[in-house]
Write a protein that holds these residues in place. Sequence first.
Motif, PDB file in Angstrom:
ATOM      1  N   THR A 189       0.808  -1.218   0.000  1.00 32.03           N
ATOM      2  CA  THR A 189       0.000   0.000   0.000  1.00 32.03           C
ATOM      3  C   THR A 189       0.846   1.275   0.000  1.00 32.03           C
ATOM      4  O   THR A 189       0.309   2.371  -0.093  1.00 32.03           O
ATOM      5  CB  THR A 189      -0.933   0.033   1.239  1.00 32.03           C
ATOM      6  N   GLY A 190       2.167   1.106   0.084  1.00 30.71           N
ATOM      7  CA  GLY A 190       3.039   2.290   0.044  1.00 30.71           C
ATOM      8  C   GLY A 190       3.113   2.880  -1.357  1.00 30.71           C
ATOM      9  O   GLY A 190       2.346   2.500  -2.253  1.00 30.71           O
ATOM     10  N   LEU A 236      17.591   2.141 -11.215  1.00 34.03           N
ATOM     11  CA  LEU A 236      16.124   2.055 -11.366  1.00 34.03           C
ATOM     12  C   LEU A 236      15.422   2.833 -10.254  1.00 34.03           C
ATOM     13  O   LEU A 236      14.449   3.543 -10.510  1.00 34.03           O
ATOM     14  CB  LEU A 236      15.675   0.591 -11.370  1.00 34.03           C
ATOM     15  N   GLU A 237      15.916   2.671  -9.024  1.00 28.62           N
ATOM     16  CA  GLU A 237      15.310   3.421  -7.910  1.00 28.62           C
ATOM     17  C   GLU A 237      15.351   4.918  -8.191  1.00 28.62           C
ATOM     18  O   GLU A 237      14.358   5.634  -7.968  1.00 28.62           O
ATOM     19  CB  GLU A 237      16.049   3.125  -6.593  1.00 28.62           C
ATOM     20  N   GLY A 274       9.591   9.410  -7.237  1.00 22.82           N
ATOM     21  CA  GLY A 274       8.446  10.277  -7.492  1.00 22.82           C
ATOM     22  C   GLY A 274       7.413   9.677  -8.431  1.00 22.82           C
ATOM     23  O   GLY A 274       6.357  10.269  -8.664  1.00 22.82           O
ATOM     24  N   LYS A 275       7.699   8.522  -9.008  1.00 23.02           N
ATOM     25  CA  LYS A 275       6.702   7.866  -9.869  1.00 23.02           C
ATOM     26  C   LYS A 275       5.970   6.785  -9.077  1.00 23.02           C
ATOM     27  O   LYS A 275       6.348   6.445  -7.962  1.00 23.02           O
ATOM     28  CB  LYS A 275       7.383   7.251 -11.084  1.00 23.02           C
ATOM     29  N   GLY A 276       4.914   6.220  -9.677  1.00 24.96           N
ATOM     30  CA  GLY A 276       4.094   5.259  -8.953  1.00 24.96           C
ATOM     31  C   GLY A 276       4.328   3.824  -9.407  1.00 24.96           C
ATOM     32  O   GLY A 276       4.999   3.573 -10.406  1.00 24.96           O
ATOM     33  N   TYR A 277       3.744   2.882  -8.667  1.00 21.62           N
ATOM     34  CA  TYR A 277       3.858   1.466  -9.011  1.00 21.62           C
ATOM     35  C   TYR A 277       3.345   1.197 -10.425  1.00 21.62           C
ATOM     36  O   TYR A 277       3.855   0.346 -11.140  1.00 21.62           O
ATOM     37  CB  TYR A 277       3.078   0.602  -8.011  1.00 21.62           C
ATOM     38  N   GLY A 278       2.288   1.938 -10.798  1.00 21.77           N
ATOM     39  CA  GLY A 278       1.694   1.749 -12.134  1.00 21.77           C
ATOM     40  C   GLY A 278       2.711   2.008 -13.240  1.00 21.77           C
ATOM     41  O   GLY A 278       2.741   1.281 -14.240  1.00 21.77           O
ATOM     42  N   ASP A 334       6.139  -0.107 -17.529  1.00 21.81           N
ATOM     43  CA  ASP A 334       7.453  -0.194 -18.183  1.00 21.81           C
ATOM     44  C   ASP A 334       8.004  -1.615 -18.156  1.00 21.81           C
ATOM     45  O   ASP A 334       8.582  -2.086 -19.134  1.00 21.81           O
ATOM     46  CB  ASP A 334       8.449   0.756 -17.503  1.00 21.81           C
ATOM     47  N   LEU A 335       7.816  -2.291 -17.037  1.00 22.76           N
ATOM     48  CA  LEU A 335       8.308  -3.669 -16.957  1.00 22.76           C
ATOM     49  C   LEU A 335       7.565  -4.557 -17.961  1.00 22.76           C
ATOM     50  O   LEU A 335       8.159  -5.448 -18.571  1.00 22.76           O
ATOM     51  CB  LEU A 335       8.166  -4.218 -15.529  1.00 22.76           C
TER      52      LEU A 335
END
Length: 323
Positions: free
Chosen positions: A222-223, A254-255, A260-264, A269-270
Motif C-alpha cells: 500500500t506504500g 532504477l530506484e 516520485g513515480k508510482g507502481y503503475g 514499463d516492466l
Amino acid sequence: MLSGIQPTSGSFHLGNYLGALRQWVAMQDDHDAFYCIVDLHAITVEQDPKVLRENTRVSAAQLLGLGIDPDRSALFVQSHVPEHAQLSWVMECMAGFGEAGRMTQFKDKSTRIGTDRISVGLFTYPILQVADILLYQTDRVPVGEDQRQHLELTRDLAQRFNSRYGKTFRLPEAFIPKETAKIFDLQEPTAKMSKSVPAGVIELLEEPKRLAKKIRSAVTDTGREIVFDPANKAGVSNLLAIYSSLTGRTIADLEAAYEGKGYGDLKKDLGEVVTEFVTPFQAKVKSFLDDPAELDKVLHRGADRAREVASVTLARTYEKVGF
Ligand code: ADP
Ligand code: NA
C-alpha cells in the motif's frame, strides 16, 4: 559441465531463465557443455505420452531460442542416450538403501504424497542424476541449494566405485554460478515463481499482452515508494529485480529513475521490457518448431556427441565391474 532441465511444462518461465538457463547460455563461452532435456526424470511422475513428446520438443526449441548453440554445446534428450539408464543401474547397486532414503527431497515428497502413491523411480531418481553427471566426467555442475545433497551423493558413489574398482570417475564439484537471480511469484511475492502456481508466473511463451496484464496486476503493497527492500516490500523488490536482470540496469539506477513515480509506471514499463524480451524469443521458438526435420537433426547431433563421451565411460565401467 553438465546441466539438465525437465520437459514437464510447455513453457519455461522467467525464474527458469534468470535463475538457470541464462547461465547455461553464458557458460558455453568457457566450458565444454552438455545440456540435457531429462525426459527419463520426467516419468518419475505420470506423464501423458503425447504431451511429454511435445514438451520435449518445445523445451529444445526454447533452449535454442534462448541461445544454446548446438555447434558449441551438446544439446540432447536424455532418453536418446541409453547410457544414462545403463550407468544408473550400476550406480543403484553401489548405493545403500538407507543412504538413498536419506535424500531430503524424496522424504519431503513421500511425506506429502504418501509412499504408496509415489513411484520407485522417484526414490531412485537421485541415482539417475548421479549417472547423468558421471557419464560425462563432469567437473562442474551448476546446482541450486536444493540439489546440493544429490551432488554429495554423486561424489560419494563415485568415490566408492573408484576405491572398489579403481579410478573410473572424476569427482564433480558443485558450482553456484554468479548472477543467478531468485525470482518470486507475482501474486505471492514471498514464494518462488513456479509453474505449479499459474497466476503469478511469467511464462516465456505466453502472449506478451497477457504477460503485461499479469505484471500490471502483480501484488505490491500500500506504500508508494519504489525501493528495493525484499523484507518489507517483496512485490516491488521482485519487479525491480526482474527489471534489472532483463535490462542490465542496476537496482540503484532504477530506484533513481522511478523516484516520485508510482507502481503503475513501474509495472507498465516492466511489461514493455518483458515484451521486448519475449517477442523475438517467441519468433525464434516458432521457427524451430516449424521445421521439425531440422530440430530432429540438431537433437540427433547432440545425442551423437553425448554418446561419444558417455559410451566410453560406460564401457570402462562395465569392464571394471566384470561385464
Ligand atoms: P519449477 O519451480 O517451475 O518447477 P524447476 O524446478 O523445473 O522449475 O526449475 C528448473 C530450473 O530453474 C532450476 O535450475 C531452478 O533452480 C530454476 N528456477 C526455478 N524457479 C526459479 C525461480 N523462481 N527463481 C530462480 N530460479 C528458478
Ligand atoms: Na520445481
